[in-house]
Design a protein around this motif. Structure first.
Motif, short mmCIF file in Angstrom:
data_model
loop_
_atom_site.label_atom_id
_atom_site.label_comp_id
_atom_site.label_asym_id
_atom_site.label_seq_id
_atom_site.Cartn_x
_atom_site.Cartn_y
_atom_site.Cartn_z
N VAL A 39 13.57 -12.24 9.76
CA VAL A 39 12.54 -11.24 10.66
C VAL A 39 12.25 -12.45 11.41
CG1 VAL A 39 10.59 -9.95 10.70
CG2 VAL A 39 12.19 -9.44 8.91
N LYS A 45 10.49 -11.10 14.47
CA LYS A 45 9.67 -10.41 15.46
C LYS A 45 8.60 -11.47 15.87
CE LYS A 45 7.21 -8.55 11.42
NZ LYS A 45 7.15 -7.25 10.62
N PHE A 75 13.12 -2.49 14.44
CA PHE A 75 12.28 -1.70 13.79
C PHE A 75 11.44 -0.69 14.42
CE2 PHE A 75 11.21 -5.86 11.03
CZ PHE A 75 12.00 -5.62 9.90
N GLN A 92 15.13 4.00 9.08
CA GLN A 92 14.26 3.76 8.24
C GLN A 92 13.55 4.85 7.94
OE1 GLN A 92 10.35 0.62 8.92
NE2 GLN A 92 11.46 1.00 10.86
N ARG A 107 3.49 4.44 7.98
CA ARG A 107 3.45 3.88 9.10
C ARG A 107 4.57 4.00 10.05
NH1 ARG A 107 3.29 -2.79 9.23
NH2 ARG A 107 5.73 -2.65 8.60
N MET A 138 16.63 1.70 5.29
CA MET A 138 15.52 0.54 5.03
C MET A 138 14.26 1.30 4.68
SD MET A 138 14.22 -1.23 8.12
CE MET A 138 12.58 -1.19 7.26
N HIS A 167 9.92 -0.23 3.73
CA HIS A 167 9.02 -1.36 3.62
C HIS A 167 7.82 -0.99 2.71
CE1 HIS A 167 7.40 -4.90 5.14
NE2 HIS A 167 6.40 -4.48 5.59
N ALA A 170 10.78 -7.11 1.83
CA ALA A 170 10.28 -8.60 2.76
C ALA A 170 10.18 -9.69 1.68
CB ALA A 170 9.36 -8.21 3.78
N ARG A 218 14.86 -8.85 3.80
CA ARG A 218 14.43 -8.89 5.05
C ARG A 218 13.11 -10.05 5.25
NH1 ARG A 218 13.65 -3.74 4.36
NH2 ARG A 218 11.54 -3.95 4.78
N PRO A 219 13.01 -11.27 4.87
CA PRO A 219 11.67 -12.21 4.70
C PRO A 219 11.33 -12.43 6.00
CG PRO A 219 13.84 -13.18 4.25
CD PRO A 219 14.39 -11.98 4.12
N GLY A 220 10.16 -12.65 6.26
CA GLY A 220 9.75 -13.25 7.64
C GLY A 220 8.70 -14.13 7.12
C1 LIG Z 1 7.30 -7.84 9.03
C2 LIG Z 1 8.38 -7.07 8.41
C3 LIG Z 1 8.98 -7.59 7.65
C4 LIG Z 1 8.92 -9.19 7.14
O1 LIG Z 1 7.81 -9.12 6.56
P1 LIG Z 1 6.93 -10.57 5.75
O2 LIG Z 1 6.09 -9.94 4.82
O3 LIG Z 1 6.68 -11.27 6.97
O4 LIG Z 1 8.17 -11.09 5.02
C5 LIG Z 1 9.98 -6.94 7.03
N1 LIG Z 1 10.13 -5.73 7.26
C6 LIG Z 1 9.35 -4.80 8.15
C7 LIG Z 1 9.63 -3.43 8.31
C8 LIG Z 1 8.47 -5.78 8.71
O5 LIG Z 1 7.47 -5.01 9.45
#
Ligand SMILES: *Cc1c(COP(=O)(O)O)cnc(C)c1O
Length: 344
Positions: free
Chosen positions: A31, A33, A80, A121, A128, A152, A154, A188, A204-206
Motif C-alpha cells: 500500500v 497511498k 481504494f 470492495q 467506511r 477485498m 478492511h 493490512a 495489503r501491508p502499508g
Molecule cells: C491504508 C489501508 C491499508 C494499509 O493499512 P496499514 O495499516 O497501513 O497496513 C490496507 N487496506 C486499506 C483498505 C487501507 O485503507
C-alpha cells in the motif's frame, strides 16, 4: 544549510516487505497511498517492486498515475476509492484497477470502461467503504460475470488482536465471499499479524513497510536530523519561546533547531517530546514554533551540528506518542521542506 535532513532507507523498506511476505503464504502487496505514507512514491514504489511486490494499492486515481509513471507497465495498481466520476481517462490511461465500492460505481464503470479490469470492495462491518451485504447480494452475479480481479475488505480493529470485531469481520467476509473463485484480500499490516485465517490470497501491508506499529519487528526506515541553528545559556528565572511557556529553574543550555509545525512536527507534541543525540534524550522546552523548536541540551558536553528526532534511538511511534497521535499521522505529515536523502 539549515533545512532538516530526512533519510529514507530503501533497503530497510525492502527488508520490511520481505519480512511481512514471510509471515504469510499469501501473495504480499504494497500500500503506497498518500505518497507512500509521506516517504515518496517515486522512490518507494520501484524499491518495493524490486523486493518482489507485484500488486500495489493507492487511495485515489491521481496517485495511481504517479505510481504507474514510476513503475512502468506490469504491476497491478488498484485504487481504494474505486471509480469516481471523471476518472475514466486516468483509469484507462494508467491501466488502473478500481476497487468498486457501490452499485453506482459499478454502473459508471461498465458504462465508461466496458471490459476494463476492476475489483470489488466489500463492507464487512467498518462502515467506511465498500458494498454492504444486501447491495452485494443484488449485484454479485452481474459483477462476477465480468471476472473481478479481487474481492477485498478492511479490518477496523486489527491493531488490537483480542478485539471481537476481528472475528466478526472475518466471518462476515467469509459469508460474503465463500465459494467464489476470485482472489480475496482482508489483511493490512495488523491483519497479517492476526494469523493465517486472515491472510486469504493477497495481503495489503502499508505502515509496517515504513517501519511503523503494529509491526513491532519492523526495521526503521526513517531518520530525521534537524540542524542546530544557535545555542545559548538561559539563567534561572528566564523564559524561552512563545507565551513564556518554559521558565528555567537553573542555568539551562538551549539549542534552537530548524524545524517546526510547518514541517509536520505538530505543535501538540509540545514539551512532552525529546530529541536525541547518540541515544541521549534531550527534552523539548517551550512551545513548538512554525519553523523552530528549542531543546534542552544541558546534558551534552558539546552541542552537535544536528539533533535527531526520528531514527534508531526514537521510533516514529514514540514521536507520535508525544503528540497523542499514531505513527501514520507523523509519517504522512513529514514536511516538504526537508532535504530528502534516499539510501539504496
Ligand atoms: C491504508 C489501508 C491499508 C494499509 O493499512 P496499514 O495499516 O497501513 O497496513 C490496507 N487496506 C486499506 C483498505 C487501507 O485503507
Amino acid at each position: 544549510m539549515s533545512t532538516a535532513t530526512l533519510t529514507i532507507d530503501l533497503t530497510a523498506l525492502s527488508a520490511n516487505w520481505r519480512a511481512l511476505n514471510r509471515l504469510s503464504e499469501a501473495e504480499t502487496g504494497a500500500v503506497v497511498k498518500a505518497d507512500a505514507y509521506g516517504l515518496g512514491i517515486d522512490k518507494a514504489g520501484p524499491a518495493l517492486a524490486g523486493a518482489g511486490a507485484r500488486q500495489f494499492f493507492v487511495a485515489v486515481a491521481e496517485e495511481g498515475l504517479a505510481l504507474r509513471r514510476a513503475l512502468g507497465e506490469g504491476p497491478r495498481i488498484s485504487v481504494f476509492s474505486g471509480h469516481m466520476p471523471g476518472d475514466a481517462d486516468l483509469i484507462r490511461g494508467s491501466n488502473l484497477t478500481p476497487l468498486i465500492n457501490s452499485v453506482d460505481q459499478m454502473l459508471l464503470h461498465v458504462e465508461t470502461l466496458p471490459g476494463h479490469p476492476f475489483g470489488v470492495q466489500l463492507d464487512s462491518g467498518m462502515n467506511r467503504l465498500g458494498m454492504e451485504p444486501a447491495e452485494w447480494s443484488a449485484l454479485r452475479d452481474i459483477a462476477l460475470a465480468q471476472r473481478p480481479t479481487l474481492l477485498m475488505s478492511h479490518l477496523a480493529c486489527a491493531d488490537e488482536p483480542n478485539h471481537p470485531m476481528n472475528a466478526q469481520q472475518l466471518n462476515r467476509f467469509n459469508e460474503m465471499t465463500g465459494g467464489i473463485d476470485v482472489p480475496r484480500s482482508l489483511a493490512a499490516t495488523g491483519g497479517i499479524l492476526l494469523g493465517a485465517e486472515y491472510h486469504f490470497d493477497l495481503t495489503r501491508p502499508g505502515v509496517g513497510l515504513y517501519g511503523g506499529l503494529p509491526f513491532v519487528d519492523a526495521t526503521p526506515v526513517v531518520t530525521l536530523d534537524v540542524p542546530v541553528i544557535q545555542t545559548r545559556n538561559v539563567e534561572a528565572g528566564e523564559s524561552v519561546g512563545y507565551g513564556n511557556a518554559f521558565v528555567a529553574e537553573c542555568m539551562t543550555r538551549v539549542a534552537t533547531v530548524a524545524a517546526g509545525y510547518a514541517d509536520g512536527l505538530i505543535r501538540a507534541m509540545g514539551a512532552q517530546a525529546c530529541f536525541t543525540h547518540l541515544g541521549q534524550k534531550l527534552p523539548v522546552i517551550g512551545r513548538v514554533s512554525m519553523d523552530l523548536i528549542t531543546v534542552d541540551v544541558s546534558a551534552l558536553p558539546e552541542v552537535p551540528e544536528a539533533l535527531e528526532l526520528i531514527g534508531q534511538h526514537q521510533s516514529v511511534d514514540t514521536v507520535a506518542g508525544y503528540a497523542g497521535t499514531i505513527g501514520y499521522e507523523i509519517l504522512t505529515s513529514l514536511g516538504a521542506r526537508y532535504d530528502r536523502v534516499y539510501l539504496t
